[in-house]
Design an enzyme around this catalytic site. Structure first.
Site, PDB file in Angstrom:
ATOM      1  N   GLY A  74     -33.717  -2.915  13.808  1.00  0.00           N
ATOM      2  CA  GLY A  74     -33.722  -1.605  13.162  1.00  0.00           C
ATOM      3  C   GLY A  74     -32.938  -0.554  13.931  1.00  0.00           C
ATOM      4  O   GLY A  74     -32.181   0.234  13.340  1.00  0.00           O
ATOM      5  N   THR A  75     -33.092  -0.525  15.244  1.00  0.00           N
ATOM      6  CA  THR A  75     -32.421   0.502  16.037  1.00  0.00           C
ATOM      7  C   THR A  75     -30.911   0.397  15.893  1.00  0.00           C
ATOM      8  O   THR A  75     -30.223   1.383  15.601  1.00  0.00           O
ATOM      9  CB  THR A  75     -32.823   0.365  17.524  1.00  0.00           C
ATOM     10  OG1 THR A  75     -34.239   0.490  17.615  1.00  0.00           O
ATOM     11  CG2 THR A  75     -32.156   1.408  18.389  1.00  0.00           C
ATOM     12  N   ASN A 154     -43.184   4.774   9.670  1.00  0.00           N
ATOM     13  CA  ASN A 154     -43.785   3.740  10.518  1.00  0.00           C
ATOM     14  C   ASN A 154     -45.136   4.145  11.097  1.00  0.00           C
ATOM     15  O   ASN A 154     -45.912   3.298  11.493  1.00  0.00           O
ATOM     16  CB  ASN A 154     -42.828   3.363  11.654  1.00  0.00           C
ATOM     17  CG  ASN A 154     -42.220   4.557  12.332  1.00  0.00           C
ATOM     18  OD1 ASN A 154     -41.532   5.361  11.697  1.00  0.00           O
ATOM     19  ND2 ASN A 154     -42.464   4.704  13.613  1.00  0.00           N
ATOM     20  N   THR A 240     -19.447 -13.026  18.983  1.00  0.00           N
ATOM     21  CA  THR A 240     -19.702 -14.307  18.318  1.00  0.00           C
ATOM     22  C   THR A 240     -20.985 -14.230  17.509  1.00  0.00           C
ATOM     23  O   THR A 240     -22.015 -13.764  18.007  1.00  0.00           O
ATOM     24  CB  THR A 240     -19.809 -15.434  19.374  1.00  0.00           C
ATOM     25  OG1 THR A 240     -18.591 -15.462  20.107  1.00  0.00           O
ATOM     26  CG2 THR A 240     -20.042 -16.792  18.720  1.00  0.00           C
ATOM     27  N   CYS A 329     -48.119   8.991  21.069  1.00  0.00           N
ATOM     28  CA  CYS A 329     -49.410   9.032  21.764  1.00  0.00           C
ATOM     29  C   CYS A 329     -49.410   7.922  22.811  1.00  0.00           C
ATOM     30  O   CYS A 329     -50.450   7.535  23.326  1.00  0.00           O
ATOM     31  CB  CYS A 329     -50.577   8.800  20.810  1.00  0.00           C
ATOM     32  SG  CYS A 329     -50.681  10.000  19.490  1.00  0.00           S
TER      33      CYS A 329
HETATM   34  C1  LIG Z   1     -38.967   2.793  10.628  1.00  0.00           C
HETATM   35  C2  LIG Z   1     -38.398   2.097  11.812  1.00  0.00           C
HETATM   36  N1  LIG Z   1     -37.094   2.219  12.066  1.00  0.00           N
HETATM   37  C3  LIG Z   1     -36.514   1.605  13.119  1.00  0.00           C
HETATM   38  C4  LIG Z   1     -37.259   0.837  13.982  1.00  0.00           C
HETATM   39  C5  LIG Z   1     -36.585   0.164  15.152  1.00  0.00           C
HETATM   40  O1  LIG Z   1     -36.505  -1.197  14.890  1.00  0.00           O
HETATM   41  P1  LIG Z   1     -36.248  -2.269  16.081  1.00  0.00           P
HETATM   42  O2  LIG Z   1     -37.435  -2.200  16.960  1.00  0.00           O
HETATM   43  O3  LIG Z   1     -36.077  -3.558  15.348  1.00  0.00           O
HETATM   44  O4  LIG Z   1     -35.008  -1.870  16.771  1.00  0.00           O
HETATM   45  C6  LIG Z   1     -38.635   0.685  13.769  1.00  0.00           C
HETATM   46  C7  LIG Z   1     -39.463  -0.090  14.700  1.00  0.00           C
HETATM   47  O5  LIG Z   1     -40.641   0.061  14.772  1.00  0.00           O
HETATM   48  C8  LIG Z   1     -39.219   1.338  12.648  1.00  0.00           C
HETATM   49  O6  LIG Z   1     -40.519   1.235  12.390  1.00  0.00           O
END
Ligand SMILES: Cc1ncc(COP(=O)(O)O)c(C=O)c1O
Length: 385
Positions: A74-75, A154, A240, A329
């Site tokens: 996600g990041t 999240n 790769t 937190c």
């Molecule tokens: C809404 C959301 N975006 C991005 C991320 C980041 O994802 P990752 O940990 O796979 O990099 C998270 C991870 O908890 C998330 O909940």
């Protein structure tokens, strides 16, 4: 205690990789190891597989294979979306609009851009955690290059009106990026249907291995790569290809997509019953954050008033339940969650929060026990039991 002896209620943070997924990971790592960029018979086979894997990932979300950029999660997907669009944006259309409750991947990248001179608009949410659409309309203008708003939060699970958000972005001539990391698996997601030009997913949230994810990027949307070098992933992510990761992600996506309707209605009932049980036991001493809004079926964000959520989570851990805290937190941090703060919670109410996020394996009796422990621990911690 081993993982099996705990009741794991932190699926929003990470899910176990599924055996079927690990099987294909292993199979690709040991048998399909050729670099698809090479020039020999096994490399040609790998190249064919590479296309097929993108095709399968795309099919689940209604996308063309060339619209799938494999990432590490996600990041990376969020940062590729933001940087990818904003680096190509030129004046006068070079402003960024995000919501105040974005994941830190989006938030901190936006702040980094702001420090470098980009104008960033932070759109507030209402007390229920849903974005203020009137404020979004005001923030979006002919100067907006990108609007980035998550599908579901999240920390609270609150679902955002993504279709309207996409319409507002497009009406202003901007692109729309949606971080759908928490929403996938629980909701059917077709970016072309709800109007996202870019969409982030992370395999670890739905039974894939950690370190896998993707960015959907609509075919005509040219973006700048973040990782430069070779021409892999349509020129958007050099290096790769991780074919094992891709095969595992494709499998996890297919499984998640196929079982959605079977799993989550049951989990939602269990989550709702747990919340009712806690409310019945503690009444005004607790607040379920985002309860009035549409929410994901598995997340419950609860403020236990006048205690620290961390203290409660530690007690629950000792009693065999793994629960989460609102992200800020976390141990060592003194600021309340930016999400809860944006919803108008006071520092004290935000610091008393825990996040329970169930997976498909939760049993009704376990959730009842968790509710009873929350009630008993709260009374004990507050000295009213
Ligand atoms: C809404 C959301 N975006 C991005 C991320 C980041 O994802 P990752 O940990 O796979 O990099 C998270 C991870 O908890 C998330 O909940």
């Amino acid at each position: 205690m081993t993982a099996r002896e705990y009741v794991y209620c932190d699926y929003a943070a990470g899910s176990p990789a599924r055996p079927e997924v690990l099987e294909v990971f292993h199979q690709y790592a040991t048998q399909q190891y050729s670099n698809p960029g090479a020039h020999h018979p096994l490399a040609y086979v790998a190249k064919k597989h590479l296309w097929e894997l993108h095709e399968r990932m795309g099919k689940v979300i209604g996308a063309d294979p060339r619209e799938i950029i494999f990432t590490s999660g996600g990041t990376e997907s969020d940062i590729l979306a933001l940087r990818g669009v904003m680096e190509r944006a030129t004046a006068p259309r070079n402003e960024l609009v995000i919501s105040a409750i974005e994941h830190h991947a989006v938030l901190l990248e936006a702040q980094r851009m702001e420090t470098a001179g980009t104008k960033v608009h932070y759109v507030p949410v209402k007390p229920d955690g849903v974005i203020d659409l009137a404020a979004l309309r005001k923030a979006v203008s002919e100067r907006t290059a990108l609007v980035s708003v998550m599908y579901a939060n999240n920390e609270t699970g609150v679902i955002q009106p993504v279709k309207e958000i996409g319409e507002i972005a497009h009406a202003g001539g901007a692109k729309f990026h949606c971080d759908a990391v928490q929403a996938f698996w629980k909701l059917p997601l077709q970016p072309k249907e709800f109007g996202a030009d870019l969409m982030s997913l992370a395999g670890a949230k739905f039974g894939g291995p950690k370190g896998t994810g993707l960015l959907y990027n609509e075919m005509t949307n040219r973006i700048s790569p973040v990782i430069v070098g070779g021409p892999q992933e349509w020129g958007y992510r050099a290096g790769t290809e991780d074919m094992s990761g891709m095969a595992a992600l494709a499998k996890a996506m297919e499984l998640a997509d196929a079982e959605r309707a079977k799993i989550w209605p049951r989990v939602e009932k269990i989550r709702d019953a747990m919340e009712e049980r806690i409310l019945a036991g503690l009444g005004d001493h607790v607040r379920i954050n985002g309860k009035g809004a549409p929410r994901l079926p598995n997340i419950s964000n609860i403020s236990f008033l006048e205690i620290e959520g961390q203290a409660l989570a530690i007690e629950l851990g000792e009693q065999g339940f793994c629960v989460g805290l609102g992200s800020a937190c976390a141990p060592g941090e003194t600021d309340p969650s930016h999400v809860l703060a944006a919803m108008g919670l006071s520092w004290e109410d935000a610091i008393g929060c825990i996040r329970i996020s169930f997976g498909p394996d939760i049993a009704e009796a376990q959730a009842n026990r968790l509710a009873d422990l929350c009630v008993a621990n709260y009374k004990h911690l507050k000295g009213i039991g």
